[in-house]
Design an enzyme around this catalytic site. Sequence first.
Site, PDB file in Angstrom:
ATOM      1  N   CYS A  63      -9.151   5.618  -2.556  1.00 21.61           N
ATOM      2  CA  CYS A  63      -8.619   4.507  -3.355  1.00 21.61           C
ATOM      3  C   CYS A  63      -9.210   3.171  -2.907  1.00 21.61           C
ATOM      4  O   CYS A  63      -9.141   2.186  -3.631  1.00 21.61           O
ATOM      5  CB  CYS A  63      -7.096   4.480  -3.283  1.00 21.61           C
ATOM      6  N   ASN A  64      -9.790   3.141  -1.718  1.00 14.22           N
ATOM      7  CA  ASN A  64     -10.334   1.877  -1.228  1.00 14.22           C
ATOM      8  C   ASN A  64     -11.856   1.805  -1.230  1.00 14.22           C
ATOM      9  O   ASN A  64     -12.424   0.754  -0.924  1.00 14.22           O
ATOM     10  CB  ASN A  64      -9.846   1.615   0.201  1.00 14.22           C
ATOM     11  N   ARG A  65     -12.535   2.917  -1.494  1.00 15.13           N
ATOM     12  CA  ARG A  65     -13.992   2.883  -1.473  1.00 15.13           C
ATOM     13  C   ARG A  65     -14.599   4.020  -2.290  1.00 15.13           C
ATOM     14  O   ARG A  65     -14.000   5.101  -2.399  1.00 15.13           O
ATOM     15  CB  ARG A  65     -14.531   2.939  -0.038  1.00 15.13           C
ATOM     16  N   GLN A 119     -10.278  12.084   4.691  1.00 17.45           N
ATOM     17  CA  GLN A 119     -11.006  11.811   3.443  1.00 17.45           C
ATOM     18  C   GLN A 119     -12.512  11.982   3.651  1.00 17.45           C
ATOM     19  O   GLN A 119     -13.214  12.482   2.767  1.00 17.45           O
ATOM     20  CB  GLN A 119     -10.680  10.396   2.952  1.00 17.45           C
TER      21      GLN A 119
END
Lengths: 420, 263
Positions: free
Chosen positions: A49-51, A117
Amino acid sequence: MSITVLGVNHRTAPLDVRERFAHTAGEVPQALERVLAAGARGGVLLSTCNRTEFYLAEPDDAVPEAVWALLSERLGAGRSASEYGYVQRDRDAVRHLYRVSAGLDSMILGEPQIQGQVRDAWDVSKPLAGPVLHRLFQSALLVGARVRSETSLATGAASAPSAAVTVAGKIFTQLAGRSALILGAGDIAELAATCLVSEGVRVTLVANRTYERARAIAEELGARALTLDEAWEHFGDCDIVLSSTAAPHAVVTWDRVAAAIGRRGGRPLCILDLAVPRDVEPAVAQLENVFLYDLDDLQAVAAHAAAERRDDIPAAERIVTEEVERFWGWYGGLVVVPVLREFRDRMEAVRAAELERTLRRLPHLSPEDRDQIEYFSQALLNKFLHQPTVALKEAARAGRGYGLLDALKRLFGLERRDGT
Amino acid sequence: MVLTSHFVALGLYALTTVLVLAPFAGLRSAPRSLLLGVPIAGMAAHLLGVAQLTPFMGVAPTLSMLALFLALFQVASEAAFRASAVGVFTGPLATGLIGLALLIGLVPDARPVAGRSPWSILHITVSILGLAMLALAFIAAALYLLQFRELKAKRFGQVFRLFPPLERLDQLNHLSLVVGFPTVTLGVLLGFGVRYAGGVSVDAAQVVWGMLMWLVLGWAVGVRVVRHWAGRRAAFASIASFAAVLLVYLALKLTTPGTQRFL
C-alpha cells in the site's frame, strides 16, 4: 550489466496515486512479463500500500519507459507516472532494497510487515526474477532479519493500533484467547480490532448505535452483534473493550458500567478509547482494575517507541552499508569472470593465429626452435594479460569494475553479454 | 574453599544485578542467556560453599542460604515467567545477604553441636526456603504495585517497558504463596519434631517467630485461595505479611540479645 529499481512510494506519491499503482499477486506476472519484454534479464515487482517498485536486472534503455507507460495506464487521464517516480541504479538500487527490507524506508520506521511483503514479492516474481535478483532478494531478507535482531529498530509499538496491543500486553499475560468487545463499527475500530485479532484476541461482541452496521462487522469478525444499550452489562465479562463510535459525547459512563465492572472479581479490564471526541468518561478509569487509554495515550506510547527506534538508525544503516558491499563484491565477481574468460579466449585465438602464420613463413626451423617461439608467444601474452586481469578483479571486488569492463568490451570488441 | 566459593558467588550475583538494572539506566538489555547463565554460575559456586557450612550454626550460614534460594527464584522467575524484573529486588538482596554473611564470618563452627541431626538441618533448610518464597511473593507484589501505578497513571517509561504484565506478576505472587505455605508448614512441623522428639533446646524467640511466619503466610494464602483476593488487594496482603514477619524478627532480635542460634 546493472541492477535498477523504478517505482513510487509514500514519499513521492499521495495515497490516491499509490492506490492505483498497487498490484495484486495475480497481476504481478503479467506486469513483469510486459516490462521484461522491453529488454531485461529478470524482474521482481514489490507492491504494497505504500510502494510499487520494479527491480530489474540488466534493463535495456527502453525499460524505464515501459515501466512508466504501464503505471501511467493505471493512472489514466493522460497523466504520467514518471512524475511521481524515482530510479536508482546499481549500488543505490541494492541499498534501496536493503533499506526497504529493514524497515528504514517505511512510513512507520522499522515496521515489521515489510519483511513479509518483500518475501511475498520475491515468491510471486520468482519465475521471472533471474539469478541476480534471486540472490539480491534472499540477501535483502537476511539484511532485514539482521537489522531486527542486532538493533532495536523493530521493538515497541510505533502506531496507535499496535500501541493498543502493547498496552493490553502489559496488563494480560498473553493476549491469545482474551475476549474483546468492540463499540462502534467505523474503520478505526475495525483496524484496531484486526490488530488485536492478529494477536489471538477473540472479538466476541460488536455493539453499535445501529444494529445492522454492528451485524455486518460482527459477521466479518465472527462475533455477536448488539446495540449499544445491550453492551454495558458485558463490561463484566470481557477482557478488552475497544471503543470508536462517532458519538459527539461520552457514551461509556460510570453509571452505565460501574455495576457490571464491580462483578469482575478483581480481573483487570483494558478499555481502549480510539474515538475523537472520546467515548469513555474519564471517571471510569477510577474503577478498581480498570485501565483506560485514549488516543492521546496510545500515541504517546507510539511516539516513545518511534523515538527509541530513531536512535538505532545509524546502527541499522551501518549494517545496510556492510551488506551492500558484500553483495556488490559477489556481484562484481559474477560480472568479471565471464568477460575475462572471453577476453583471454580472444587474445589466445589471436596469438594462435599469428603464431601459425609466422611458423608457416619459417619452415626451416627445427621442432625445438618452433617450441621456443610458441613458448615465447604464450609468455608474452601472459605478461600482457596479467596486469589488466589483476586490476579488473581488484576493481570488481571493490565494486568499481563496471567502467573498466565497459572499456575492455569496447576496446577489444567483446560482443558476448557478461554475467550469463 | 567456603570463602572462595562465596566470593565467586558474590561477584556473579553482583554482575547479575548490574545486568538486570542496566536497561533501567537506558543501556541495552542483556541477552536472556546471560540473565540466566550468570546467576546459575553464581548458584553453582554458592552451592559448593553452602554445602560446607552445615550444620548451619549462626546467622551467617542462614543468610548465605537465603541468598542462594533468592538467586534460585530469580532464575526460576526468568525461566518460567520471563520476569527478569524480579532481579531488581533479588539481585541486590542476594548480593547484600551474601556480602553480609561474609562480613559476619562464614568459617564453619568446629565445635561439636549436640542435636544437629539431619532432621535439624532439613528443618532449617525447609524453613529458609519457605521464608525465601514469602520474600518472592513480596517482590512479585511490589513489582505488581509499581506496574499497576504506572499503568493507571499512563506513564510509559522504563517500568512500563521492562516490568512483566500485571497478570503474570499476580500469578507469580499466587504461586509463591501457594507453594510457600506448605513449605513453611513442613518447616514448622520439622521444628516441633526436632524440639520434642529430638530433645533439642529451642529458644522461645525462634518458636514465636516460626509460628508467626506460619500464621501470616497462612492468612495471605487464605485470602487468595479462599476469599479469592487478586490483583492489588492480594499484593497489599503479601507486602503486609512480609513486613510483619520482618518487623517481628527485628523486634525479637533487639529484645532478646544473646540468642546466638536464633537465625
